[in-house]
Design a protein around this motif. Structure first.
Motif, PDB file in Angstrom:
ATOM      1  N   LYS A 183       0.700  -1.200   0.118  1.00  0.00           N
ATOM      2  CA  LYS A 183      -0.018  -0.101  -0.075  1.00  0.00           C
ATOM      3  C   LYS A 183       0.938   1.315  -0.021  1.00  0.00           C
ATOM      4  O   LYS A 183       0.515   2.257  -0.822  1.00  0.00           O
ATOM      5  CB  LYS A 183      -0.747  -0.055   1.292  1.00  0.00           C
ATOM      6  CG  LYS A 183      -1.983  -1.139   1.104  1.00  0.00           C
ATOM      7  CD  LYS A 183      -2.855  -1.043   2.463  1.00  0.00           C
ATOM      8  CE  LYS A 183      -3.939  -2.207   2.176  1.00  0.00           C
ATOM      9  NZ  LYS A 183      -5.034  -1.999   3.297  1.00  0.00           N
ATOM     10  N   HIS A 184       1.797   1.128   0.787  1.00  0.00           N
ATOM     11  CA  HIS A 184       2.649   2.390   1.087  1.00  0.00           C
ATOM     12  C   HIS A 184       4.061   2.265   1.558  1.00  0.00           C
ATOM     13  O   HIS A 184       4.237   1.096   2.242  1.00  0.00           O
ATOM     14  CB  HIS A 184       2.172   3.282   1.884  1.00  0.00           C
ATOM     15  CG  HIS A 184       2.895   4.340   2.462  1.00  0.00           C
ATOM     16  ND1 HIS A 184       3.645   4.464   3.246  1.00  0.00           N
ATOM     17  CD2 HIS A 184       2.713   5.734   2.031  1.00  0.00           C
ATOM     18  CE1 HIS A 184       4.076   5.616   3.583  1.00  0.00           C
ATOM     19  NE2 HIS A 184       3.506   6.440   2.686  1.00  0.00           N
ATOM     20  N   GLN A 231       8.216   4.088   2.348  1.00  0.00           N
ATOM     21  CA  GLN A 231       9.025   5.172   2.490  1.00  0.00           C
ATOM     22  C   GLN A 231      10.260   4.716   2.805  1.00  0.00           C
ATOM     23  O   GLN A 231      10.526   4.183   3.782  1.00  0.00           O
ATOM     24  CB  GLN A 231       8.512   6.219   3.543  1.00  0.00           C
ATOM     25  CG  GLN A 231       9.208   7.399   3.552  1.00  0.00           C
ATOM     26  CD  GLN A 231       8.175   8.559   4.499  1.00  0.00           C
ATOM     27  OE1 GLN A 231       7.059   8.435   4.483  1.00  0.00           O
ATOM     28  NE2 GLN A 231       9.066   9.233   5.281  1.00  0.00           N
ATOM     29  N   GLU A 264       8.908   8.225  -1.044  1.00  0.00           N
ATOM     30  CA  GLU A 264       7.747   7.669  -0.582  1.00  0.00           C
ATOM     31  C   GLU A 264       6.775   7.478  -1.847  1.00  0.00           C
ATOM     32  O   GLU A 264       6.671   8.063  -2.831  1.00  0.00           O
ATOM     33  CB  GLU A 264       6.937   8.721   0.133  1.00  0.00           C
ATOM     34  CG  GLU A 264       5.529   8.374   0.727  1.00  0.00           C
ATOM     35  CD  GLU A 264       4.914   9.591   1.651  1.00  0.00           C
ATOM     36  OE1 GLU A 264       3.510   9.111   1.967  1.00  0.00           O
ATOM     37  OE2 GLU A 264       5.373  10.433   1.711  1.00  0.00           O
ATOM     38  N   ILE A 265       6.186   5.984  -1.757  1.00  0.00           N
ATOM     39  CA  ILE A 265       5.242   5.866  -2.742  1.00  0.00           C
ATOM     40  C   ILE A 265       4.313   5.296  -2.015  1.00  0.00           C
ATOM     41  O   ILE A 265       4.111   4.446  -1.133  1.00  0.00           O
ATOM     42  CB  ILE A 265       6.055   4.541  -3.605  1.00  0.00           C
ATOM     43  CG1 ILE A 265       7.051   4.914  -4.610  1.00  0.00           C
ATOM     44  CG2 ILE A 265       4.634   4.051  -4.473  1.00  0.00           C
ATOM     45  CD1 ILE A 265       7.836   3.801  -5.239  1.00  0.00           C
ATOM     46  N   ASP A 266       2.993   5.858  -2.520  1.00  0.00           N
ATOM     47  CA  ASP A 266       1.713   5.533  -1.992  1.00  0.00           C
ATOM     48  C   ASP A 266       0.913   4.909  -3.129  1.00  0.00           C
ATOM     49  O   ASP A 266       0.420   5.534  -4.038  1.00  0.00           O
ATOM     50  CB  ASP A 266       1.069   6.844  -1.399  1.00  0.00           C
ATOM     51  CG  ASP A 266      -0.340   6.611  -0.545  1.00  0.00           C
ATOM     52  OD1 ASP A 266      -1.299   5.801  -1.309  1.00  0.00           O
ATOM     53  OD2 ASP A 266      -0.400   7.020   0.483  1.00  0.00           O
ATOM     54  N   ASP A 295      -3.275   6.277  -3.007  1.00  0.00           N
ATOM     55  CA  ASP A 295      -3.560   7.451  -3.744  1.00  0.00           C
ATOM     56  C   ASP A 295      -2.808   7.691  -4.890  1.00  0.00           C
ATOM     57  O   ASP A 295      -2.855   8.783  -5.418  1.00  0.00           O
ATOM     58  CB  ASP A 295      -3.329   8.707  -2.579  1.00  0.00           C
ATOM     59  CG  ASP A 295      -4.023   8.580  -1.477  1.00  0.00           C
ATOM     60  OD1 ASP A 295      -5.589   8.199  -1.799  1.00  0.00           O
ATOM     61  OD2 ASP A 295      -3.802   8.813  -0.089  1.00  0.00           O
ATOM     62  N   GLN A 296      -1.745   6.803  -5.236  1.00  0.00           N
ATOM     63  CA  GLN A 296      -1.166   6.812  -6.521  1.00  0.00           C
ATOM     64  C   GLN A 296      -0.340   8.026  -6.688  1.00  0.00           C
ATOM     65  O   GLN A 296      -0.474   8.951  -7.768  1.00  0.00           O
ATOM     66  CB  GLN A 296      -2.111   6.627  -7.689  1.00  0.00           C
ATOM     67  CG  GLN A 296      -2.743   5.358  -7.707  1.00  0.00           C
ATOM     68  CD  GLN A 296      -3.827   5.146  -8.759  1.00  0.00           C
ATOM     69  OE1 GLN A 296      -4.941   4.337  -8.791  1.00  0.00           O
ATOM     70  NE2 GLN A 296      -3.314   5.816  -9.976  1.00  0.00           N
ATOM     71  N   GLN A 346       6.124  15.928  -5.409  1.00  0.00           N
ATOM     72  CA  GLN A 346       5.498  14.592  -6.023  1.00  0.00           C
ATOM     73  C   GLN A 346       4.855  14.649  -7.109  1.00  0.00           C
ATOM     74  O   GLN A 346       4.702  15.757  -7.884  1.00  0.00           O
ATOM     75  CB  GLN A 346       4.531  14.279  -4.948  1.00  0.00           C
ATOM     76  CG  GLN A 346       3.222  15.184  -4.774  1.00  0.00           C
ATOM     77  CD  GLN A 346       2.252  14.660  -3.440  1.00  0.00           C
ATOM     78  OE1 GLN A 346       2.795  14.572  -2.435  1.00  0.00           O
ATOM     79  NE2 GLN A 346       1.090  14.654  -3.965  1.00  0.00           N
ATOM     80  N   LYS A 398      -4.062  -2.970  -9.029  1.00  0.00           N
ATOM     81  CA  LYS A 398      -3.903  -2.018  -7.660  1.00  0.00           C
ATOM     82  C   LYS A 398      -4.681  -2.956  -6.861  1.00  0.00           C
ATOM     83  O   LYS A 398      -4.057  -2.982  -5.537  1.00  0.00           O
ATOM     84  CB  LYS A 398      -4.447  -0.708  -8.019  1.00  0.00           C
ATOM     85  CG  LYS A 398      -4.355  -0.003  -6.763  1.00  0.00           C
ATOM     86  CD  LYS A 398      -5.043   1.573  -7.095  1.00  0.00           C
ATOM     87  CE  LYS A 398      -5.379   2.196  -5.844  1.00  0.00           C
ATOM     88  NZ  LYS A 398      -5.852   3.776  -6.055  1.00  0.00           N
ATOM     89  N   THR A 440      -3.001  -4.098  -3.132  1.00  0.00           N
ATOM     90  CA  THR A 440      -3.236  -3.627  -1.842  1.00  0.00           C
ATOM     91  C   THR A 440      -3.952  -4.417  -1.124  1.00  0.00           C
ATOM     92  O   THR A 440      -4.081  -4.076   0.162  1.00  0.00           O
ATOM     93  CB  THR A 440      -4.106  -2.473  -2.203  1.00  0.00           C
ATOM     94  OG1 THR A 440      -5.316  -2.563  -3.007  1.00  0.00           O
ATOM     95  CG2 THR A 440      -3.461  -0.954  -2.858  1.00  0.00           C
TER      96      THR A 440
END
Length: 196
Positions: free
Chosen positions: A7-8, A10, A143-145, A148-149, A159, A169, A173
């Motif tokens: 999902k996320h 960093q 950071e890759i989220d 929220d893409q 960003q 996706k 997720t």
């Protein structure tokens, strides 16, 4: 077989500013004999990482202890060449969760998504900003989220959004493979069948 949930993240990154990296450079053909996905990371970029006597080449980034992290940042046109799925296996097995580039070969992108490795395509300008940030500070964090893409250079706050296949996706997720995804829709499938 479920895959890990993404999902996320960093993390610091490993910079590889080379364009047109093909799948034979990612994992040379002589290492494709294995029947499981395990161990391919040992031979990731094998001919770039090691000399003919299997000694690490000190000038290759994966042998540089100053760079580490879960994100590989590569030059434009990453994953071109043959369709071997082993390239995605090798990158993931080495420990990367995502690859960032300004262009991916379509087959590599599909193979990566099918194997829990997130390909994040950014503009040429944003890719340069990431490289600049990493060369200014070897420990620069990105950071890759996926939810929220967006991808962000943490130090500067700059960003950019990125596209991802909605189905893939949902799989990433939730930690689903294709079968898990279908099973997650069991109630909807049953409802559809009941209405027939």
């Amino acid at each position: 077989m479920a895959t890990k949930i993404f999902k996320h993240i960093q993390t610091s990154v490993v910079p590889l500013p080379i364009e047109n990296i093909d799948t034979d450079q990612i994992i040379p053909a002589r290492f494709l004999k294995a029947t499981t996905r395990d161990g391919f990371g040992n031979n990731l970029f094998r001919d770039w990482r090691f000399d003919g006597d299997d000694n690490p080449k000190q000038d290759f980034v994966l042998n540089n202890p100053n760079y580490s992290g879960k994100i590989l940042v590569a030059g434009k046109n990453f994953g071109c060449g043959s369709s071997r799925e082993h390239a995605a296996w090798a990158i993931a097995d080495y420990g990367f969760d995502a690859v960032v580039s300004s262009f991916f070969a379509d087959i590599f992108k599909g193979n990566a998504l099918n194997n829990g490795l997130l390909p994040v395509q950014v503009s040429d300008e944003f890719l340069k900003k990431i490289f600049d940030a990493v060369y200014a500070d070897e420990h620069a964090v990105v950071e890759i989220d996926l939810v929220d893409q967006f991808i962000k250079i943490v130090a500067t706050g700059e960003q950019e959004t990125f596209e991802v296949n909605p189905y893939k996706k949902a799989c990433m997720t939730n930690g689903y493979d294709d079968i898990d995804y279908i099973l997650s829709k069991k109630e909807l499938i049953q409802e559809f069948e009941d209405q027939r």
